[in-house]
Design an enzyme around this catalytic site. Structure first.
Site, short mmCIF file in Angstrom:
data_model
loop_
_atom_site.label_atom_id
_atom_site.label_comp_id
_atom_site.label_asym_id
_atom_site.label_seq_id
_atom_site.Cartn_x
_atom_site.Cartn_y
_atom_site.Cartn_z
N GLY A 51 -3.50 80.84 106.62
CA GLY A 51 -4.26 80.05 105.49
C GLY A 51 -3.82 80.29 104.40
O GLY A 51 -2.72 80.53 103.89
N HIS A 52 -4.82 80.24 103.25
CA HIS A 52 -4.40 80.20 101.79
C HIS A 52 -4.00 81.47 101.38
O HIS A 52 -2.95 81.75 100.72
CB HIS A 52 -5.76 79.62 101.14
CG HIS A 52 -5.67 79.44 99.70
ND1 HIS A 52 -5.00 78.73 98.98
CD2 HIS A 52 -6.37 80.29 98.90
CE1 HIS A 52 -5.15 78.76 97.89
NE2 HIS A 52 -5.98 79.66 97.49
N PHE A 53 -4.75 82.44 101.77
CA PHE A 53 -4.53 83.97 101.29
C PHE A 53 -3.37 84.50 102.24
O PHE A 53 -3.79 85.25 103.35
CB PHE A 53 -5.81 84.68 101.56
CG PHE A 53 -6.39 84.77 100.00
CD1 PHE A 53 -6.20 85.34 98.92
CD2 PHE A 53 -7.29 83.86 100.08
CE1 PHE A 53 -6.99 85.20 97.73
CE2 PHE A 53 -8.22 83.39 98.90
CZ PHE A 53 -8.06 84.30 97.61
#
Length: 291
Positions: free
Chosen positions: A267-269
């Site tokens: 995901g994003h992180f």
């Protein structure tokens, strides 16, 4: 027995135009410098494991922006929270530390801050590492476009921006899109939410949210900088990012055809789940491009 080397991490602060800016630093003083710019709603703590992985070989420096982490957080009435002013502070931070030659790591909010810095001082930038830091319209999801539509003068914009500053959404930014959420330490999102819940911090984030449209307006400027200066570049992307989609990662190759691109099923992180895969790529990139 093999020798185990673990870096010391220093936690410091410096005055930048009257603001106390907190930062983390590790690595040999004469090593190539990597300046790491964090995202929302995080701070320099998001790079702690990367500091441990690379801190014996490179000089890593990561500040907290005003209004984030452990840096000063004056009220919006006392400080104009815009992405331009965050870039002003990071520029002043670099001058205060004597940083004028470094590779730049940009993530999320770090991309609009860092690319402003790069266009102001192209001579400072020796390399670029982009991790889920968008600079192309095709990288904006429908969710991101809805967020960016919040701006001053739009009815309900401030309320919609404030509504995302809650634990459920902060946690989802870390765990969403991951293949194995057990690899995501709860420390990151709980610390972020702690800082968000401090007095006045949500007002600061609303101010920045309503200014995010200014970043999209600068995309053509940043793309021109990339085409003109062609810094050595490494693009790292979590493909399940709900805000900044994979086409935004691939768009960098249009202006930086020699860039390395690595897309991960996370995901994003992305560092939270994929640091064992990502850290060696950064190490190799820096070893080849930073002398």
């Amino acid at each position: 027995m093999s020798e185990l080397t673990i870096p010391h991490i220093h936690h410091r602060q410096v005055d930048v135009d009257g603001l106390r800016v907190f930062y983390r630093e590790t690595g040999p003083a004469d090593a190539p410098v990597l300046l790491l710019l964090h995202g929302f709603p995080s701070a320099s703590h998001q790079f702690r494991r990367l500091f441990d992985a690379l801190g014996t070989r490179y000089r890593l420096i990561a500040p907290d922006y005003p209004g984030f982490g452990h840096s000063d957080s004056p009220a919006p009435e006392a400080f104009h929270y815009r992405f331009d002013t965050l870039a002003d502070v990071v520029e002043g931070f670099c001058r205060a530390l004597g940083l004028d030659r470094f590779a730049l790591y940009v993530f999320d909010f770090g991309a609009p801050v860092g690319l402003r810095l790069a266009t102001r001082h192209p001579e400072w930038i020796t390399g670029l590492i982009v991790q889920n830091g968008n600079a192309y319209e095709e990288g904006l999801s429908a969710q991101a476009r809805e967020f960016i539509a919040n701006r001053p003068g739009v009815e309900g914009a401030a309320e919609r921006a404030r509504a995302i500053l809650v634990e459920e959404i902060t946690r989802a930014q870390y765990e969403g899109g991951t293949g194995d959420p057990s690899l995501v330490a709860p420390d990151g999102w709980t610390l972020d939410q702690h800082h968000l819940d401090l007095p006045g911090r949500k007002d600061i984030q609303v101010e920045l949210a309503l200014d995010y449209h200014s970043n999209v307006e600068l995309y053509p400027v940043w793309q021109d900088w990339l085409r003109t200066h062609r810094p050595p570049a490494l693009v790292l992307w979590g493909r399940n990012d709900p805000f900044f989609t994979e086409p935004g990662a691939r768009a960098y190759l249009r202006d930086l055809p020699d860039a390395e691109l690595h897309v991960f099923d996370t995901g994003h992180f992305a560092l939270e789940e994929k640091l064992p895969e990502i850290a060696p790529l950064i190490d190799d990139f820096l070893a080849r491009t930073q002398k």
